[in-house]
Design an enzyme around this catalytic site. Structure first.
Site, mmCIF file in Angstrom:
data_model
loop_
_atom_site.group_PDB
_atom_site.id
_atom_site.type_symbol
_atom_site.label_atom_id
_atom_site.label_comp_id
_atom_site.label_asym_id
_atom_site.label_seq_id
_atom_site.Cartn_x
_atom_site.Cartn_y
_atom_site.Cartn_z
ATOM 1 N N PRO A 183 0.797 -1.036 0.018
ATOM 2 C CA PRO A 183 0.085 -0.060 0.076
ATOM 3 C C PRO A 183 0.935 1.265 -0.094
ATOM 4 O O PRO A 183 1.880 1.186 0.555
ATOM 5 C CB PRO A 183 -0.747 -0.196 1.142
ATOM 6 C CG PRO A 183 -0.235 -1.118 2.105
ATOM 7 C CD PRO A 183 0.793 -1.891 1.140
ATOM 8 N N HIS A 184 0.611 2.118 -0.827
ATOM 9 C CA HIS A 184 1.411 3.342 -0.880
ATOM 10 C C HIS A 184 0.226 4.612 -1.205
ATOM 11 O O HIS A 184 -0.615 4.548 -1.797
ATOM 12 C CB HIS A 184 2.453 3.316 -1.981
ATOM 13 C CG HIS A 184 1.809 3.111 -3.455
ATOM 14 N ND1 HIS A 184 1.718 1.585 -3.583
ATOM 15 C CD2 HIS A 184 1.650 3.519 -4.523
ATOM 16 C CE1 HIS A 184 1.328 1.537 -4.706
ATOM 17 N NE2 HIS A 184 1.280 2.751 -5.409
#
Length: 121
Positions: free
Chosen positions: A32-33
């Site tokens: 996730p980013h």
């Protein structure tokens, strides 16, 4: 000073980004980013879940670990570089296996630092 001014705003940004396109990789790993104005400096966070989490991923398997990237808004080059580095590292089956089997923070930190150092050479 920490890397993120508002963990709540950053978490919301992660959730928004995840709705656009999944960050579920494979073998129980997600990346996730998000770029967010509350992020003060590019940061890589490692999360090992006690119990696997259902996640839309490339192989439809639940996620055991996540490499979360926190990137300041407007830092596109840093974002792409860090995301690319982690993605390349996760293609290495021996690294992925070692990370999934690691049992201590120290062991995980050493594995990640060694892999990141090797990627800069």
């Amino acid at each position: 000073m920490g890397a993120i001014e508002s963990s709540r705003a950053f978490f919301k940004a992660l959730k928004r980004r995840e709705k656009e396109v999944t960050t579920g990789f494979k073998d129980g790993i997600a990346i996730p980013h998000s770029k967010n104005k509350t992020v003060l400096k590019p940061t890589l966070m490692f999360i090992k879940f006690t119990n696997p989490i259902e996640w839309e991923s490339m192989d439809d398997k639940p996620v055991h670990i996540a490499f979360a990237l926190a990137i300041p808004e407007g830092k596109n080059q840093e974002h792409l570089k860090l995301l690319s580095t982690i993605s390349r590292a996760l293609i290495d089956d021996s690294f992925t296996e070692a990370i999934l089997e690691a049992t201590s923070e120290k062991e995980i930190l050493e594995l990640v630092q060694a892999k990141l150092a090797n990627s800069e050479e």
